[in-house]
Motif scaffolding. Sequence first.
Motif, PDB file in Angstrom:
ATOM      1  N   SER A 424       0.811  -1.221   0.000  1.00  0.00           N
ATOM      2  CA  SER A 424       0.000   0.000   0.000  1.00  0.00           C
ATOM      3  C   SER A 424       0.845   1.273   0.000  1.00  0.00           C
ATOM      4  O   SER A 424       0.302   2.377  -0.032  1.00  0.00           O
ATOM      5  CB  SER A 424      -0.942   0.024   1.211  1.00  0.00           C
ATOM      6  OG  SER A 424      -0.201  -0.073   2.418  1.00  0.00           O
ATOM      7  N   HIS A 425       2.200   1.139   0.026  1.00  0.00           N
ATOM      8  CA  HIS A 425       3.099   2.287  -0.008  1.00  0.00           C
ATOM      9  C   HIS A 425       4.258   1.997  -0.964  1.00  0.00           C
ATOM     10  O   HIS A 425       4.638   0.836  -1.156  1.00  0.00           O
ATOM     11  CB  HIS A 425       3.649   2.614   1.384  1.00  0.00           C
ATOM     12  CG  HIS A 425       2.614   3.106   2.342  1.00  0.00           C
ATOM     13  ND1 HIS A 425       1.732   2.255   2.980  1.00  0.00           N
ATOM     14  CD2 HIS A 425       2.301   4.358   2.758  1.00  0.00           C
ATOM     15  CE1 HIS A 425       0.933   2.963   3.764  1.00  0.00           C
ATOM     16  NE2 HIS A 425       1.254   4.241   3.639  1.00  0.00           N
ATOM     17  N   ASP A 426       4.827   3.054  -1.551  1.00  0.00           N
ATOM     18  CA  ASP A 426       5.983   2.842  -2.416  1.00  0.00           C
ATOM     19  C   ASP A 426       7.251   2.730  -1.584  1.00  0.00           C
ATOM     20  O   ASP A 426       7.211   2.762  -0.346  1.00  0.00           O
ATOM     21  CB  ASP A 426       6.090   3.953  -3.465  1.00  0.00           C
ATOM     22  CG  ASP A 426       6.423   5.321  -2.866  1.00  0.00           C
ATOM     23  OD1 ASP A 426       6.824   5.401  -1.685  1.00  0.00           O
ATOM     24  OD2 ASP A 426       6.283   6.325  -3.598  1.00  0.00           O
ATOM     25  N   SER A 427       8.394   2.608  -2.254  1.00  0.00           N
ATOM     26  CA  SER A 427       9.656   2.375  -1.550  1.00  0.00           C
ATOM     27  C   SER A 427      10.072   3.546  -0.685  1.00  0.00           C
ATOM     28  O   SER A 427      10.893   3.391   0.223  1.00  0.00           O
ATOM     29  CB  SER A 427      10.760   2.075  -2.576  1.00  0.00           C
ATOM     30  OG  SER A 427      10.908   3.157  -3.491  1.00  0.00           O
ATOM     31  N   ARG A 428       9.505   4.744  -0.943  1.00  0.00           N
ATOM     32  CA  ARG A 428       9.823   5.924  -0.143  1.00  0.00           C
ATOM     33  C   ARG A 428       8.803   6.182   0.954  1.00  0.00           C
ATOM     34  O   ARG A 428       8.865   7.190   1.650  1.00  0.00           O
ATOM     35  CB  ARG A 428       9.935   7.161  -1.046  1.00  0.00           C
ATOM     36  CG  ARG A 428      11.060   7.082  -2.067  1.00  0.00           C
ATOM     37  CD  ARG A 428      11.178   8.379  -2.851  1.00  0.00           C
ATOM     38  NE  ARG A 428      12.263   8.310  -3.830  1.00  0.00           N
ATOM     39  CZ  ARG A 428      12.622   9.328  -4.620  1.00  0.00           C
ATOM     40  NH1 ARG A 428      11.963  10.481  -4.544  1.00  0.00           N
ATOM     41  NH2 ARG A 428      13.607   9.186  -5.479  1.00  0.00           N
ATOM     42  N   GLY A 429       7.852   5.279   1.091  1.00  0.00           N
ATOM     43  CA  GLY A 429       6.853   5.423   2.135  1.00  0.00           C
ATOM     44  C   GLY A 429       5.638   6.226   1.747  1.00  0.00           C
ATOM     45  O   GLY A 429       4.760   6.476   2.581  1.00  0.00           O
ATOM     46  N   ASN A 430       5.537   6.640   0.472  1.00  0.00           N
ATOM     47  CA  ASN A 430       4.379   7.397   0.009  1.00  0.00           C
ATOM     48  C   ASN A 430       3.189   6.459  -0.194  1.00  0.00           C
ATOM     49  O   ASN A 430       3.332   5.367  -0.754  1.00  0.00           O
ATOM     50  CB  ASN A 430       4.688   8.097  -1.313  1.00  0.00           C
ATOM     51  CG  ASN A 430       5.815   9.094  -1.191  1.00  0.00           C
ATOM     52  OD1 ASN A 430       5.821   9.920  -0.293  1.00  0.00           O
ATOM     53  ND2 ASN A 430       6.782   9.021  -2.104  1.00  0.00           N
ATOM     54  N   SER A 431       2.020   6.905   0.260  1.00  0.00           N
ATOM     55  CA  SER A 431       0.816   6.095   0.092  1.00  0.00           C
ATOM     56  C   SER A 431       0.491   5.930  -1.382  1.00  0.00           C
ATOM     57  O   SER A 431       0.603   6.863  -2.177  1.00  0.00           O
ATOM     58  CB  SER A 431      -0.365   6.742   0.809  1.00  0.00           C
ATOM     59  OG  SER A 431      -1.567   6.065   0.503  1.00  0.00           O
ATOM     60  N   GLU A 443       9.335  -5.672  -7.126  1.00  0.00           N
ATOM     61  CA  GLU A 443       9.358  -4.221  -7.301  1.00  0.00           C
ATOM     62  C   GLU A 443       9.582  -3.814  -8.763  1.00  0.00           C
ATOM     63  O   GLU A 443      10.133  -2.754  -9.042  1.00  0.00           O
ATOM     64  CB  GLU A 443      10.454  -3.595  -6.422  1.00  0.00           C
ATOM     65  CG  GLU A 443      10.282  -3.815  -4.934  1.00  0.00           C
ATOM     66  CD  GLU A 443       8.986  -3.194  -4.395  1.00  0.00           C
ATOM     67  OE1 GLU A 443       8.592  -2.133  -4.913  1.00  0.00           O
ATOM     68  OE2 GLU A 443       8.388  -3.769  -3.480  1.00  0.00           O
TER      69      GLU A 443
END
Length: 496
Positions: A424-431, A443
């Motif tokens: 539910s989030h990308d590798s940078r922690g963005n939703s 990935e």
Amino acid sequence: MNGRYTLFRAHDIRGKREAFAGTEGERLGAALALYFIHTLKVMRVVLARDARLGGAELQQQLLSVFCKAGLEVLLEPNPIGTCQFYYACLSHIDAAAVMVTASHNPASYLGMKLVGPNLQVISMGHGPAGGLELIQQLYEANEPINEIGRQGSVHMLDTLGAFITYSAELANVGSRDVSGLSVGCDFQHGSAGCAIGRALGELGVHYSALHLIPNGNFPQGDPNPGIEASMQDAKAFLAVKPLPLFFAYDGDGDRMDVLYKGRQLSPSLVLLSIADELVNLNKDGCEPTFLFDVKASPPLLFEMRRRGYKVAIVQPGHSAVKQRMNSSRTDFLLCAAEESAHYYYQLKGMDGTRYASENTLFYTLLILKAYKKNPSLFETARALQDAFYREREWSVSITDEQDRSAFLEKVQLYLLSKGAKAVSHDSRGNSLGATLYRYGLDEGATLSASWFQVFQRLSQSEDNLLRFEVLASDQGLGRSIAEAVKALQSGFHQTR
């Protein structure tokens, strides 16, 4: 707020037409005027509309309220598409702006999209003081307009010719690049046909147009090229006249399906086909990043990286995409494609400043240029698309919250039992604004021989609507996953 209707959505104001009847349009106009004057600190507003039923009446109400509040109104009095509206905003970059439209929704809907100065995103949670959150509060408070002692002024706009010239120059397309091509277009009785048809004709492109005349009754069906029923006339036309390229636009023209040899070419693969053209337009020493929504296929992301392009993913939705493109401080996010057939680009303002927004005329011309130069690009993209299975997005409406939660839990348990991982989030922690269930994928860096990806999201523009899409390495696996999820929907109302 009127308890019968939900007007304030994630990205815009939208609801059934009757929700804007009577004095409701004036009440909304007052809330907007207060927000523009006291929060955005502007005294000018671009006001436009498409051809939707009730749009002229709502535009007139807004015009009256804005003038009463002392605002200078830059008025497009005739129906236009949303991309032409964004051009009008670029031409008056210090103004706020309102576009009366309900995009691809059925004829019974009405609404508006909002923009701040510098094409600033105004949506729920985006924009000064929370954007639509504050506007909703002002609407619910029903505060009156404090007249400033003078009537605002009205200046008539006619941006059609300038919009066409700007779009062609932005794409670096002249008649030499596209003349002689024959294409088909379905305008779905929306408002983009005038600009796109005129541009194609002036550049020497022969186009066959379906549903060209704007008609808010939308007699061909919902103005949504993503709905199979609304594309029946287009499919029948192509069966008789099989043109290699066919474009279908939604009601306000900011959504564009591209059919290559009679079948949709997914937007991410369209972007792959014109990637070199996009890079050639931006040779300024800054390596661009191509942005895709979370539904983009893993093979596409893999192929983009293999060709040396930088890619990133973003949650779907107008506001999320534009906000990401405008706010990045580390990467030059040149363009974006949503699998819902929305395309974005870093448009150039009159002073050369870049603003992330939409322009389907720009993309139409660039696609034609790339096709005339090298048709094999599209054949390669089609081969890549045919190399995996896609069950195009479908929806299920579940009004009861507990039933909806129980259904989603069943879906999750099933997909986890198949070995999928929930992301539910990308590798940078963005939703991602959605949940991806992924199996056999790393990935996007590698692809297993057997893989699948299930996209799941609660709609932000329509009530109680869950959206799903399935991608898989082969038809057997993809269909089995899609059919299993649909079987869990038994007993709930489904829509496409």
